[in-house]
Design an enzyme around this catalytic site. Sequence first.
Site, PDB file in Angstrom:
ATOM      1  N   ARG A  33      -3.335   5.554  -3.563  1.00  0.00           N
ATOM      2  CA  ARG A  33      -4.591   5.766  -2.893  1.00  0.00           C
ATOM      3  C   ARG A  33      -4.927   7.238  -2.387  1.00  0.00           C
ATOM      4  O   ARG A  33      -5.514   7.655  -1.357  1.00  0.00           O
ATOM      5  CB  ARG A  33      -5.002   5.043  -1.623  1.00  0.00           C
ATOM      6  CG  ARG A  33      -5.206   3.449  -2.148  1.00  0.00           C
ATOM      7  CD  ARG A  33      -5.490   2.727  -1.184  1.00  0.00           C
ATOM      8  NE  ARG A  33      -5.873   1.070  -1.678  1.00  0.00           N
ATOM      9  CZ  ARG A  33      -6.884   0.350  -1.566  1.00  0.00           C
ATOM     10  NH1 ARG A  33      -7.799   1.209  -1.091  1.00  0.00           N
ATOM     11  NH2 ARG A  33      -6.955  -0.734  -2.195  1.00  0.00           N
TER      12      ARG A  33
ATOM     13  N   ARG B  41      -3.283  16.992   5.723  1.00  0.00           N
ATOM     14  CA  ARG B  41      -2.566  17.372   7.002  1.00  0.00           C
ATOM     15  C   ARG B  41      -1.258  17.133   7.088  1.00  0.00           C
ATOM     16  O   ARG B  41      -0.521  17.823   7.244  1.00  0.00           O
ATOM     17  CB  ARG B  41      -3.184  17.034   8.345  1.00  0.00           C
ATOM     18  CG  ARG B  41      -3.155  17.742   9.463  1.00  0.00           C
ATOM     19  CD  ARG B  41      -4.082  17.653  10.578  1.00  0.00           C
ATOM     20  NE  ARG B  41      -5.300  17.925  10.265  1.00  0.00           N
ATOM     21  CZ  ARG B  41      -6.440  17.533  10.758  1.00  0.00           C
ATOM     22  NH1 ARG B  41      -6.217  16.382  11.906  1.00  0.00           N
ATOM     23  NH2 ARG B  41      -7.631  17.719  10.575  1.00  0.00           N
TER      24      ARG B  41
ATOM     25  N   ARG C   3       1.332   8.890  16.286  1.00  0.00           N
ATOM     26  CA  ARG C   3       0.244   9.207  15.790  1.00  0.00           C
ATOM     27  C   ARG C   3      -0.233  10.783  16.247  1.00  0.00           C
ATOM     28  O   ARG C   3      -0.217  11.169  17.357  1.00  0.00           O
ATOM     29  CB  ARG C   3      -1.159   8.388  15.945  1.00  0.00           C
ATOM     30  CG  ARG C   3      -2.543   8.916  15.874  1.00  0.00           C
ATOM     31  CD  ARG C   3      -3.524   7.984  15.834  1.00  0.00           C
ATOM     32  NE  ARG C   3      -4.919   8.369  16.130  1.00  0.00           N
ATOM     33  CZ  ARG C   3      -5.634   9.356  15.710  1.00  0.00           C
ATOM     34  NH1 ARG C   3      -5.093   9.935  14.565  1.00  0.00           N
ATOM     35  NH2 ARG C   3      -6.548   9.692  16.224  1.00  0.00           N
TER      36      ARG C   3
ATOM     37  N   GLU D 138     -10.867   8.476  19.931  1.00  0.00           N
ATOM     38  CA  GLU D 138     -10.635   8.366  18.520  1.00  0.00           C
ATOM     39  C   GLU D 138     -10.786   7.177  17.847  1.00  0.00           C
ATOM     40  O   GLU D 138     -11.537   6.246  18.378  1.00  0.00           O
ATOM     41  CB  GLU D 138      -9.339   8.936  18.610  1.00  0.00           C
ATOM     42  CG  GLU D 138      -8.283   8.417  19.395  1.00  0.00           C
ATOM     43  CD  GLU D 138      -7.643   7.096  18.626  1.00  0.00           C
ATOM     44  OE1 GLU D 138      -6.636   7.366  18.100  1.00  0.00           O
ATOM     45  OE2 GLU D 138      -8.074   5.952  19.101  1.00  0.00           O
TER      46      GLU D 138
ATOM     47  N   HIS E 169       0.821  -1.213  -0.031  1.00  0.00           N
ATOM     48  CA  HIS E 169      -0.052   0.055   0.139  1.00  0.00           C
ATOM     49  C   HIS E 169       0.835   1.322  -0.039  1.00  0.00           C
ATOM     50  O   HIS E 169       0.286   2.359   0.165  1.00  0.00           O
ATOM     51  CB  HIS E 169      -0.976  -0.177   1.206  1.00  0.00           C
ATOM     52  CG  HIS E 169      -2.002  -1.166   1.120  1.00  0.00           C
ATOM     53  ND1 HIS E 169      -1.571  -2.234   1.782  1.00  0.00           N
ATOM     54  CD2 HIS E 169      -2.996  -1.346   0.544  1.00  0.00           C
ATOM     55  CE1 HIS E 169      -2.604  -3.286   1.772  1.00  0.00           C
ATOM     56  NE2 HIS E 169      -3.336  -2.656   0.930  1.00  0.00           N
TER      57      HIS E 169
ATOM     58  N   SER F 144     -10.910  17.993  19.980  1.00  0.00           N
ATOM     59  CA  SER F 144     -11.483  18.734  18.752  1.00  0.00           C
ATOM     60  C   SER F 144     -12.955  19.023  19.442  1.00  0.00           C
ATOM     61  O   SER F 144     -13.882  19.656  18.612  1.00  0.00           O
ATOM     62  CB  SER F 144     -11.488  18.223  17.467  1.00  0.00           C
ATOM     63  OG  SER F 144     -12.039  16.861  17.651  1.00  0.00           O
ATOM     64  N   ASP F 145     -13.463  18.133  20.036  1.00  0.00           N
ATOM     65  CA  ASP F 145     -14.898  18.334  20.595  1.00  0.00           C
ATOM     66  C   ASP F 145     -15.340  17.879  21.887  1.00  0.00           C
ATOM     67  O   ASP F 145     -14.740  16.900  22.301  1.00  0.00           O
ATOM     68  CB  ASP F 145     -15.882  17.790  19.365  1.00  0.00           C
ATOM     69  CG  ASP F 145     -15.416  16.428  18.816  1.00  0.00           C
ATOM     70  OD1 ASP F 145     -14.614  16.406  17.950  1.00  0.00           O
ATOM     71  OD2 ASP F 145     -15.970  15.397  19.036  1.00  0.00           O
TER      72      ASP F 145
HETATM   73  N1  HPA Z   1     -15.393  10.134  17.695  1.00  0.00           N
HETATM   74  C1  HPA Z   1     -14.365   9.515  17.414  1.00  0.00           C
HETATM   75  N2  HPA Z   1     -13.525   9.934  16.680  1.00  0.00           N
HETATM   76  C2  HPA Z   1     -13.236  11.151  16.853  1.00  0.00           C
HETATM   77  C3  HPA Z   1     -14.234  12.013  17.489  1.00  0.00           C
HETATM   78  C4  HPA Z   1     -15.451  11.240  17.965  1.00  0.00           C
HETATM   79  O1  HPA Z   1     -16.190  12.055  18.621  1.00  0.00           O
HETATM   80  N3  HPA Z   1     -13.684  13.345  17.342  1.00  0.00           N
HETATM   81  C5  HPA Z   1     -12.483  13.320  16.906  1.00  0.00           C
HETATM   82  N4  HPA Z   1     -12.228  11.946  16.630  1.00  0.00           N
END
Ligand code: HPA
Length: 235
Positions: free
Chosen positions: A43, A24, A87, A179, A4, A203-204
Site C-alpha cells: 500500500r 518521510r 512515533r 494530533e 499489511h 507545525s501549526d
Molecule cells: N489537527 C490534527 N492533527 C494535526 C494538526 C491538527 O491541527 N496539525 C498537525 N497534526
Amino acid sequence: MSVHISAKKGEIAPVVLMPGDPLRAKYMADNFLQDAKLVSQTRNILYYTGNYKDKAITIGASGMGCPSIGIYSYELYNEYNVECIVRIGTCGAYTTGLRLFDLINVERAFSESTYALHAFGYKSDHLYHEGNAYAAINDAAATLGLKMQAGAIHSSDVFYRSEEGIPDIAYKNDCVAVEMEAFALFANAKYLKKSAATLLTVSDIIPTHEQISADEREKALLPMMQLALESAMRI
Ligand code: HPA
C-alpha cells in the site's frame, strides 16, 4: 509477512521509528541510515531497515489516524517481535504557550476514539506512553541540548470540524496540542506490554493560524528526526 506488512520475519529491527508519511520514512532512511533496505512497500506504506551508528533500526510509516497506526503498530509488536515504537509526527498547538518548532514528548494522550475500548476493553479516554522510550527521549534531548515540552495531547479522530477554534473536549482534558495517532499506539503497547512514545513537532498554532510553511517543513523536522535516532540508541 503480516496482513499489511510484507517484510520477512527478521527484517524488522526491535526498535521502529514511525513517521505518519511514507516519504518521510524514505527521507530518514536515505539521509540517516547506513545500508538501508526497503523491507515492505505494501500500500506504499514504506518500511526501511538499516543501521544508525551500528544499531539496527527500522523506519516506517503509520499512515494517518488511530485505525491506521493501530494496524501497523499491532502487527509490528505482535508478529515482528518489535519491542519499541517511537512515533514522530507533527501537531497543532491549542495554546499560544507553545511555539512553532517546539518539541513535545507526549506523556498522556486523550481521545474521543473508541479504539482502545473496542480493541481491548480499556474504558479510560486517557492513555500514557509505555516503557522506557519516553525517558530515553528526555535523556537524548538533554544530551543534544534540545528543549522538550512534556504534555498531554489530544489524539483526535477529527481533522475538520464545524466548531471553530479549540474543541471543548480539549479544554476539559487539559490538552496542549492535537494530533491523530498516539492514543492507538499507546493502547497497543499497553495491551501487548511493549514500549511506545510519541515525539511531536509543533507545525501549526491553531488560535493564531500560524503554520510552518511547506518549504520550511523538511528542515523544521530535522531536530525531531535526530532526536528520535539518538533516543533509539538508548532503548
Ligand atoms: N489537527 C490534527 N492533527 C494535526 C494538526 C491538527 O491541527 N496539525 C498537525 N497534526
